[in-house]
Enzyme design. Structure first.
Site, PDB file in Angstrom:
ATOM      1  N   GLU B 135       0.877  -1.129  -0.060  1.00 32.18           N
ATOM      2  CA  GLU B 135      -0.025   0.040   0.052  1.00 32.18           C
ATOM      3  C   GLU B 135       0.929   1.210  -0.016  1.00 32.18           C
ATOM      4  O   GLU B 135       0.605   2.250  -0.728  1.00 32.18           O
ATOM      5  CB  GLU B 135      -0.868  -0.179   1.317  1.00 32.18           C
ATOM      6  CG  GLU B 135      -1.657   1.255   1.584  1.00 32.18           C
ATOM      7  CD  GLU B 135      -2.860   1.607   0.814  1.00 32.18           C
ATOM      8  OE1 GLU B 135      -3.036   1.220  -0.475  1.00 32.18           O
ATOM      9  OE2 GLU B 135      -3.798   1.934   1.187  1.00 32.18           O
ATOM     10  N   THR B 188      -6.098  10.760  -3.950  1.00 29.92           N
ATOM     11  CA  THR B 188      -5.762  10.597  -2.681  1.00 29.92           C
ATOM     12  C   THR B 188      -4.791  11.715  -2.152  1.00 29.92           C
ATOM     13  O   THR B 188      -5.203  12.255  -1.104  1.00 29.92           O
ATOM     14  CB  THR B 188      -5.387   9.224  -2.008  1.00 29.92           C
ATOM     15  OG1 THR B 188      -6.448   8.413  -2.496  1.00 29.92           O
ATOM     16  CG2 THR B 188      -5.150   9.328  -0.344  1.00 29.92           C
TER      17      THR B 188
END
Lengths: 313, 313
Positions: B135, B188
């Site tokens: 991630e 994001t």
């Protein structure tokens, strides 16, 4: 139906903030606590304070200024009985300005006693706003994080606005509190003034994690997690300097297996939680030792969480 | 013992932040989720991506940049099998940049698949740091609030540092999630850039109360309290402008008895919680209606909390 004989009410000391719940979490102790003796009187109108014991002359006798009478009068007014006379005698059994919710205990005992004398028109839960009104008279702020656990017992989180939204958290079996009160005074107002009004988002995130973990640990008795989370990265570092030997006392407590150790309310009392009574005793000894080595007078006490809050006896 | 046949892994979409737990709480959905097919290969060394379906060409095939291969390689390295060849085929079943943890789902499926092929040397819990490493390759930040629920299922709070301290919160019976994904993209990184790095202490206190109340409500199924607490006063107001019609969608959901409604992850997906499936359906209808009235393409889905997280099938 009015009671004519005197009644005696106990309202416990409380620990607010509890490291992870600044202004929202408080916990009731078994002792110490204020005692109030109250009775109907034909000599006065409204709630009147006749005597205050053990306050060193610090607390106001003026019924408009003492938290016990302000809270009691609020209950009386809510009963549409403003003209009734009630005498209150306050036995102060905890140090004032110690971070143990002294003003809240007086407020709760006043509200509780008047409600009892009036024949209990209100439930304990319903007394909360009246007790908070009394507490408010002490420092003008609307805070329920001492009052709510003092009145209702247990470990409580409460919103400091007029909703007074609150719930009681579970108390894990075996949880003990050790408290040390060094003989130095801090005024709550001054302790508030040192706190910065801004924090970083990262501080908020980290402290939120600690809060989540602490609440989880109360529900699950996960003492491993409690030890990892019962930490205050925001308020404690700003107030620690106000309490002599704070760092050493905390270190001594943590070395004795404390689950966490921080400032009780606005201080100067320091609390530690532990998972059994032996740890609690060892922590008390270690805390006392730090203060006595520094020639600072300090008293310790050990308590479980008081599940009942205020009561008549 | 190595598996030679191909295996298929499912890793669910997740909702991070969940209004009250910015950067610390996430929840796994039943669907959608990424599918990964993986098998041993003699043609390559290390984890290699052969195909990516349904990503619109947005995701990197470079094994050093794709979260699935980075996570898978981390597992392979930890097995001291860096030279072994593993092929991964990614079937993207959720929109990218939607606030549903797309990069986390790929990372989890990569780590899970490689671990499975290697004969499960690691438990699911033990895979967490490897999946987080994957991630991390997406946006450089060390975040586990999507990865942890994606891998482990449930509603999880997790610390975004190398301890990856986490616990699973209970899911009340009857809890449903409604999700709407408007067809607009938010990166994001941009969504992070709009967030101020400071907040007021009062914001922290109020948001802490909401967090405490939400966690309490999960343990006790106290939906009344959940509705009072599932609110984000810090992040949501700063990001709402990035999502067209956010206010109207939220209002529509709350009017259909939602327990709360806020931005999923960094958006633009919007989630609402409800206490039964009928409310969840009514919320979905109301959310869709707001977007369709504004000619914005949007899809809704209804899910319970996924208790399992990633699995092989």
């Amino acid at each position: 139906m009015l009671m004519k004989a005197g009644i005696k009410v106990f309202a416990p000391a409380t620990i607010a903030n509890l490291a992870v719940g600044y202004d929202i979490i408080g916990l009731a102790l078994e002792s110490p606590g204020d005692e109030v003796i109250a009775r109907k009187s034909d000599q006065y109108k409204g709630v009147h304070i006749t005597q205050i014991f053990n306050d060193g002359g610090k607390l106001p006798m003026d019924p408009l200024k003492n938290t016990a009478s302000v809270a009691g009068q609020a209950v009386l007014d809510a009963c549409n009985a403003s003209d009734m006379g009630i005498e209150i005698e306050i036995h102060k059994k905890m140090p004032i300005g110690s971070g143990l919710g002294s003003s809240a205990a007086s407020a709760v005992s006043g509200a509780f006693a008047v409600n009892d004398i009036m024949g209990k028109p209100f439930s304990k839960e319903e007394l909360l706003p009246y007790a908070v009104k009394g507490e408010q008279s002490a420092d003008k702020a609307y805070h329920a994080d001492n009052v709510a656990p003092c009145l209702l017992g247990g470990i409580i989180f409460v919103k400091n606005d007029e909703t007074l939204l609150h719930r009681r958290l579970p108390t894990p079996k075996g949880l003990y509190i050790t408290l040390v009160h060094p003989d130095v005074e801090i005024l709550t107002k001054n302790a508030r003034d040192v706190i910065k009004t801004n924090i970083t988002l990262d501080q908020h995130i980290n402290q939120s994690f600690n809060l989540a973990g602490f609440i989880y640990s109360l529900f699950t008795s996960d003492f491993t997690l409690m030890r990892q989370c019962l930490q205050d990265h925001i308020i404690e570092p700003q107030r620690a300097f106000m309490i002599p030997k704070f760092r050493e006392v905390k270190e001594a407590a943590m070395n004795q297996n404390a689950l966490g150790c921080s400032i009780s309310g606005a201080g100067p009392s320091i609390f530690a939680l532990s998972e059994n009574s032996l740890d609690a005793e060892n922590i008390a000894f270690a805390m006392r030792e730090v203060f006595s080595n520094s020639k600072i007078k300090a008293t310790t006490l050990i308590s479980k969480v008081n599940p009942e809050g205020a009561y008549k006896y």
